[in-house]
Design a protein around this motif. Structure first.
Motif, PDB file in Angstrom:
ATOM      1  N   ASN A 189     -31.300  99.479  50.279  1.00 34.25           N
ATOM      2  CA  ASN A 189     -32.362  98.469  50.236  1.00 34.25           C
ATOM      3  C   ASN A 189     -33.367  98.677  51.369  1.00 34.25           C
ATOM      4  N   SER A 190     -32.869  99.144  52.524  1.00 34.28           N
ATOM      5  CA  SER A 190     -33.751  99.343  53.684  1.00 34.28           C
ATOM      6  C   SER A 190     -34.743 100.478  53.473  1.00 34.28           C
ATOM      7  N   ILE A 191     -34.433 101.412  52.565  1.00 32.93           N
ATOM      8  CA  ILE A 191     -35.371 102.505  52.282  1.00 32.93           C
ATOM      9  C   ILE A 191     -36.078 102.295  50.940  1.00 32.93           C
ATOM     10  N   GLY A 192     -35.994 101.073  50.421  1.00 31.05           N
ATOM     11  CA  GLY A 192     -36.758 100.700  49.244  1.00 31.05           C
ATOM     12  C   GLY A 192     -36.200 101.197  47.927  1.00 31.05           C
ATOM     13  N   ILE A 193     -34.892 101.465  47.878  1.00 30.82           N
ATOM     14  CA  ILE A 193     -34.260 101.931  46.642  1.00 30.82           C
ATOM     15  C   ILE A 193     -33.165 100.959  46.232  1.00 30.82           C
ATOM     16  N   GLN A 194     -33.203 100.552  44.957  1.00 34.53           N
ATOM     17  CA  GLN A 194     -32.174  99.638  44.451  1.00 34.53           C
ATOM     18  C   GLN A 194     -30.931 100.438  44.071  1.00 34.53           C
ATOM     19  N   PRO A 195     -29.797 100.156  44.696  1.00 28.96           N
ATOM     20  CA  PRO A 195     -28.599 100.934  44.383  1.00 28.96           C
ATOM     21  C   PRO A 195     -27.735 100.302  43.293  1.00 28.96           C
ATOM     22  N   GLU A 196     -27.160 101.145  42.470  1.00 25.55           N
ATOM     23  CA  GLU A 196     -26.079 100.738  41.582  1.00 25.55           C
ATOM     24  C   GLU A 196     -24.814 101.336  42.180  1.00 25.55           C
ATOM     25  N   ILE A 197     -23.959 100.482  42.744  1.00 25.70           N
ATOM     26  CA  ILE A 197     -22.793 100.961  43.471  1.00 25.70           C
ATOM     27  C   ILE A 197     -21.643 101.285  42.519  1.00 25.70           C
ATOM     28  N   ILE A 198     -21.117 102.501  42.663  1.00 26.21           N
ATOM     29  CA  ILE A 198     -19.931 102.919  41.926  1.00 26.21           C
ATOM     30  C   ILE A 198     -18.819 103.104  42.954  1.00 26.21           C
ATOM     31  N   TYR A 199     -17.854 102.208  42.941  1.00 26.43           N
ATOM     32  CA  TYR A 199     -16.802 102.251  43.957  1.00 26.43           C
ATOM     33  C   TYR A 199     -15.798 103.350  43.655  1.00 26.43           C
ATOM     34  N   LEU A 200     -15.662 104.276  44.608  1.00 25.92           N
ATOM     35  CA  LEU A 200     -14.645 105.325  44.537  1.00 25.92           C
ATOM     36  C   LEU A 200     -13.924 105.362  45.870  1.00 25.92           C
ATOM     37  N   ASN A 201     -12.611 105.435  45.836  1.00 27.68           N
ATOM     38  CA  ASN A 201     -11.831 105.446  47.076  1.00 27.68           C
ATOM     39  C   ASN A 201     -11.674 106.845  47.660  1.00 27.68           C
ATOM     40  N   GLY A 202     -12.031 107.860  46.895  1.00 26.40           N
ATOM     41  CA  GLY A 202     -11.925 109.235  47.375  1.00 26.40           C
ATOM     42  C   GLY A 202     -12.634 110.191  46.441  1.00 26.40           C
ATOM     43  N   ALA A 203     -12.766 111.456  46.890  1.00 25.73           N
ATOM     44  CA  ALA A 203     -13.402 112.518  46.109  1.00 25.73           C
ATOM     45  C   ALA A 203     -14.807 112.144  45.655  1.00 25.73           C
ATOM     46  N   GLN A 204     -15.537 111.443  46.524  1.00 25.40           N
ATOM     47  CA  GLN A 204     -16.894 111.022  46.169  1.00 25.40           C
ATOM     48  C   GLN A 204     -17.820 112.201  45.907  1.00 25.40           C
ATOM     49  N   GLU A 205     -17.610 113.328  46.610  1.00 25.35           N
ATOM     50  CA  GLU A 205     -18.551 114.436  46.531  1.00 25.35           C
ATOM     51  C   GLU A 205     -18.612 115.084  45.150  1.00 25.35           C
ATOM     52  N   ILE A 206     -17.617 114.854  44.310  1.00 26.14           N
ATOM     53  CA  ILE A 206     -17.650 115.432  42.970  1.00 26.14           C
ATOM     54  C   ILE A 206     -18.438 114.555  41.998  1.00 26.14           C
ATOM     55  N   ALA A 207     -18.701 113.290  42.372  1.00 29.88           N
ATOM     56  CA  ALA A 207     -19.363 112.352  41.460  1.00 29.88           C
ATOM     57  C   ALA A 207     -20.753 112.820  41.015  1.00 29.88           C
ATOM     58  N   PRO A 208     -21.628 113.288  41.921  1.00 30.20           N
ATOM     59  CA  PRO A 208     -22.934 113.779  41.458  1.00 30.20           C
ATOM     60  C   PRO A 208     -22.818 115.036  40.597  1.00 30.20           C
ATOM     61  N   VAL A 209     -21.839 115.883  40.891  1.00 31.90           N
ATOM     62  CA  VAL A 209     -21.646 117.128  40.137  1.00 31.90           C
ATOM     63  C   VAL A 209     -21.314 116.827  38.680  1.00 31.90           C
ATOM     64  N   LEU A 210     -20.514 115.779  38.461  1.00 35.45           N
ATOM     65  CA  LEU A 210     -20.091 115.419  37.102  1.00 35.45           C
ATOM     66  C   LEU A 210     -20.992 114.371  36.459  1.00 35.45           C
ATOM     67  N   GLY A 211     -22.043 113.987  37.148  1.00 38.53           N
ATOM     68  CA  GLY A 211     -22.993 113.030  36.580  1.00 38.53           C
ATOM     69  C   GLY A 211     -22.577 111.582  36.685  1.00 38.53           C
ATOM     70  N   LEU A 212     -21.522 111.304  37.433  1.00 44.87           N
ATOM     71  CA  LEU A 212     -21.085 109.924  37.603  1.00 44.87           C
ATOM     72  C   LEU A 212     -22.048 109.146  38.493  1.00 44.87           C
ATOM     73  N   SER A 213     -22.625 109.827  39.480  1.00 49.86           N
ATOM     74  CA  SER A 213     -23.581 109.171  40.375  1.00 49.86           C
ATOM     75  C   SER A 213     -24.721 110.131  40.695  1.00 49.86           C
ATOM     76  N   ASP A 214     -25.778 109.567  41.283  1.00 48.32           N
ATOM     77  CA  ASP A 214     -26.906 110.385  41.723  1.00 48.32           C
ATOM     78  C   ASP A 214     -26.673 110.920  43.128  1.00 48.32           C
ATOM     79  N   ALA A 215     -25.946 110.147  43.931  1.00 44.64           N
ATOM     80  CA  ALA A 215     -25.696 110.512  45.319  1.00 44.64           C
ATOM     81  C   ALA A 215     -24.419 109.824  45.785  1.00 44.64           C
ATOM     82  N   ILE A 216     -24.010 110.131  47.001  1.00 44.74           N
ATOM     83  CA  ILE A 216     -22.829 109.490  47.579  1.00 44.74           C
ATOM     84  C   ILE A 216     -23.158 108.990  48.983  1.00 44.74           C
TER      85      ILE A 216
END
Length: 227
Positions: free
Chosen positions: A130-157
């Protein structure tokens, strides 16, 4: 067990515990139980009035706020998520230094008004995006976040970053640093008044100078699973 003259020190399981315990070994607060064999969560120390409670790092602020434990060791990343709970941050212990960062593909912020963020830090992530002017959709993951953008689950981590090697291995880059993270000593507010003498003795025993004198290079990295 929480007797009027007793003090409970809450320590998180895992690497921070392993790094911190040696600091107590030559003090009056050394643990008497064999920590490798004991299955107890509440351990005796050489000091008759001090016990050590072993719990999950995420639970430390809750125990401290409630007064079930009086002082505790916990990462700043967790404190940022638990900022609504009441505790006093006494010291930066210099353990587990790393960064809480936004990571993703290099152009992830270009022309973006809304992004899907994979993280286990929903409050810190929402506040930062929000502080950088982007609305986030939060996807809660307890681990292995770095694979989420690779598989299209998220845009970033948003996750803890130390060397960044795991990010690089998955084609991601550290885009923005949100906060510098290290391990902190916290205390229950009421206990600061009622147990100030023993708290000060413990603080002196594990002072920052003492810590740095005993800290080895491999202990200076971030705690837990790293990216």
């Amino acid at each position: 067990m929480n007797k009027p003259n007793s003090l409970i020190l809450a320590l998180p399981k895992g690497r921070v515990y392993e790094d911190f315990i040696p600091l107590l070994e030559k003090t009056q607060f050394a643990i008497k139980d064999d920590v490798k064999k004991s299955r107890k969560m509440l351990l005796d120390t050489k000091h008759p009035s001090v016990k050590v409670l072993i719990i999950r790092g995420w639970d430390v602020p809750t125990y401290i706020t409630s007064g079930a434990a009086h002082i505790g060791i916990v990462g700043k990343d967790i404190l940022m998520e638990k900022e609504e709970e009441e505790f006093v941050e006494l010291a930066d212990l210099g353990l587990g230094k790393c960064r809480l960062s936004l990571a993703g593909y290099e152009d992830v912020l270009t022309g973006s008004a809304r992004l899907k963020i994979a993280t286990k830090y929903p409050k810190s992530s929402t506040k930062f995006m929000n502080s950088i002017g982007i609305q986030p959709e939060i996807i809660y993951l307890n681990g292995a976040q770095e694979i989420a953008p690779v598989l299209g689950l998220s845009d970033a981590i948003i996750d803890l970053v130390d060397t960044g090697k795991t990010l690089t291995a998955n084609g991601l880059k550290e885009i923005k640093i949100i906060a510098d993270i290290s391990t902190r000593l916290i205390a229950n507010k009421a206990s600061m008044k009622t147990k100030s003498t023993i708290i000060n003795e413990i603080m002196e025993a594990v002072s920052y100078t003492h810590l740095r004198a005993h800290e080895t290079p491999e202990h200076r990295g971030c705690r837990g699973r790293l990216v």
